[in-house]
Design an enzyme around this catalytic site. Sequence first.
Site, PDB file in Angstrom:
ATOM      1  NE  ARG A 100      -7.711 -10.577  -6.426  1.00  0.00           N
ATOM      2  CZ  ARG A 100      -8.250 -11.614  -5.825  1.00  0.00           C
ATOM      3  NH1 ARG A 100      -7.752 -12.026  -4.683  1.00  0.00           N
ATOM      4  NH2 ARG A 100      -9.293 -12.224  -6.318  1.00  0.00           N
TER       5      ARG A 100
ATOM      6  CG  ASN B  28     -11.817 -11.319  -9.168  1.00  0.00           C
ATOM      7  OD1 ASN B  28     -11.885 -11.579  -7.978  1.00  0.00           O
ATOM      8  ND2 ASN B  28     -11.230 -12.115 -10.019  1.00  0.00           N
ATOM      9  N   GLY B  29     -13.624 -12.418 -11.964  1.00  0.00           N
ATOM     10  CA  GLY B  29     -14.400 -13.657 -12.038  1.00  0.00           C
ATOM     11  C   GLY B  29     -14.653 -14.049 -13.477  1.00  0.00           C
TER      12      GLY B  29
ATOM     13  CD  GLU C  29       8.600 -28.859  -1.271  1.00  0.00           C
ATOM     14  OE1 GLU C  29       8.205 -29.874  -1.849  1.00  0.00           O
ATOM     15  OE2 GLU C  29       8.696 -27.754  -1.844  1.00  0.00           O
TER      16      GLU C  29
ATOM     17  CD  GLU D   8      11.397 -27.964  -7.940  1.00  0.00           C
ATOM     18  OE1 GLU D   8      10.712 -28.120  -8.953  1.00  0.00           O
ATOM     19  OE2 GLU D   8      10.891 -27.773  -6.812  1.00  0.00           O
TER      20      GLU D   8
ATOM     21  CE  LYS E 258       4.325 -21.732 -10.068  1.00  0.00           C
ATOM     22  NZ  LYS E 258       5.134 -22.304  -8.985  1.00  0.00           N
TER      23      LYS E 258
HETATM   24  N1  GLU Z   1     -13.076 -12.708 -16.925  1.00  0.00           N
HETATM   25  C1  GLU Z   1     -12.493 -11.405 -16.796  1.00  0.00           C
HETATM   26  C2  GLU Z   1     -11.461 -11.132 -17.866  1.00  0.00           C
HETATM   27  O1  GLU Z   1     -10.907 -12.024 -18.469  1.00  0.00           O
HETATM   28  C3  GLU Z   1     -11.921 -11.190 -15.423  1.00  0.00           C
HETATM   29  C4  GLU Z   1     -10.740 -12.073 -15.182  1.00  0.00           C
HETATM   30  C5  GLU Z   1     -10.503 -12.484 -13.732  1.00  0.00           C
HETATM   31  O2  GLU Z   1     -11.064 -12.010 -12.795  1.00  0.00           O
HETATM   32  O3  GLU Z   1      -9.654 -13.377 -13.548  1.00  0.00           O
HETATM   33  O4  GLU Z   1     -11.194  -9.991 -18.131  1.00  0.00           O
END
Ligand code: GLU
Length: 573
Positions: free
Chosen positions: A28, A92-93, A455, A462, A568
């Site tokens: 993540r 997270n967020g 694909e 590439e 990417k």
């Molecule tokens: N917005 C928070 C940061 O930049 C969390 C990042 C996330 O969850 O992606 O630290």
Amino acid sequence: MCGIIGLVSQNYFKSNDVIKMLKRLEYRGYDSFGIVTNSGLFEKKVGEVTSVTDNKCTQAIAHTRWATTGEVTKENAHPHSSCDGRIFIVHNGIINNYVELKEGLVAKGHIFRSETDSEVIAHFFEEELKTKPMPGAVERFFRVASGEFAVIIMIKGDSKLYAMKRGSPLSLGMLEDGNVISSDIYAFSGKTDKAVFFHEDEFAVVNEKGYEFYRFDGTSLEPVKKEITEVKWSSNEEGKKYDHYMIKEIYEQPEALERLYHSLKNGQKESAEKLKALMKSSKRIVFVASGTSYHATLLGVYFLNKSGVEAHTIIASEFRNFYLVDKDTLIIAVSQSGETMDVIEALHGMKARGAKIASLVNVPYSTIQRMSNVSVNIEAGQEICVAATKSFVNQVACLHYIASMFNGAEIADLPGDVRKVLSQENNIRDLAKSLVKSRDIYIIGRGFLYPVAREIALKLKEISYIHAEGMMGGELKHGTLALIEKGTPVIALINGRSEIVSNVMEVKARGGRIIAISNSGMAGELIRIDSDDEVSFSTAATVAGQLLTYYIAKEKNLPIDKPRNLSKTITVK
Ligand code: GLU
């Protein structure tokens, strides 16, 4: 997107036990990480998750970051704490209105130490808890905070952890001697098979013996009863070292598929249903995508049409030249990064015309996700190699899953079928060695295998720098057959349909060299697929093509993860 974890236990555990669990969330994001325990350890580091100072504790929260707001620095790494150093949070967020919230808190004397949006949460709770107990503070947070958040809060001297979710995923695992809260269940894989999933706007109070869940209904928190899910675990490739990200990501595919299915049935169930409802209420459905994602949408169109849902797909850079959009149109944007400029350009102004926008992305909070009325995450995890592998397979699986919501088709064991192809690695490597000197390779397929042919050709171009053309088997005789000479390699995707066998004969008659990716016992050079299910076959055949490409490029000593002239995330038109 970050990974968060919180652990509370009746028995002492080690700080590095939590770090090991955090490591499983590294897909993540891994630009920095940090931990705080109830026995005084508070450590943050820049870089991927590595061990921390040994510390015995009964409560800890930790975080692995993928920065959205504020650079990658030690100060910006989580956990963040309140001014008095009592309240710690991992998040997270993105808190969209953090500037406004921060200004209010600064005016009240709060001192911020980082540039992140997340730190505002720690100060917000410090301020609120001065005048009200926890539930009241959480209610106010749900009311005033805009954006997405999965948050775990730890307070000094308090034996409970507090967690809440809006947008970002969060789950709880029940351990023998405690409880763990984390972004996904993989953090506690092998430790328990009992999980509870947070739904939108839910808040939980968790201690070492149990938990209580509440749902914010717009005004207050109401208790909710939660269902316990029995989780099925599979072995993972953890700890194995790879020479390149591409091969690592190829091997991550079975797990990425399991994660996707799990999330579509749990955390993302509501989004998938919302997407289905939008599709049902639209007169026209059109996909917009580029490159590999476009190939996934070709399969999406195939699966949907088979489910009785008419859909079309247009390459993003040509969208405006070829498609009429009105208020009855649903545009489904498919992009790994969620930032592909051609796709964003195609979407601009479409809402003003009354169209609805849906999306399938891999990177949450991306521009395309934010432009969408509904968005589904394909849960492939972070993909680093420039060439898409696991994101393609998860896009296909996700599109097939959505199509199956219309006709109730059974979902085959894709992870199992992919594993069977991976077990043929040695055979595929030998085949790759024999193709290293090829100047051109043709790939032919029919029906659902036509997008797969394209694909595989794209991967060959590439990554292995070989000119390749993926085409409909039936089209060969309409021109390209002129290029087939003695020894020209043609990869034939054969799923037992007699028409493609005729095309193979056409090639053989001109001296072409056939390499079959097939589920029938064709003689000659063969990569065997053990399934005749369409989605399984297409996924497995793609994986065979990925391995073949990888080993050709490796043999040629090419820069596999960063091929020349490519990037990417294509943020130019
Ligand atoms: N917005 C928070 C940061 O930049 C969390 C990042 C996330 O969850 O992606 O630290």
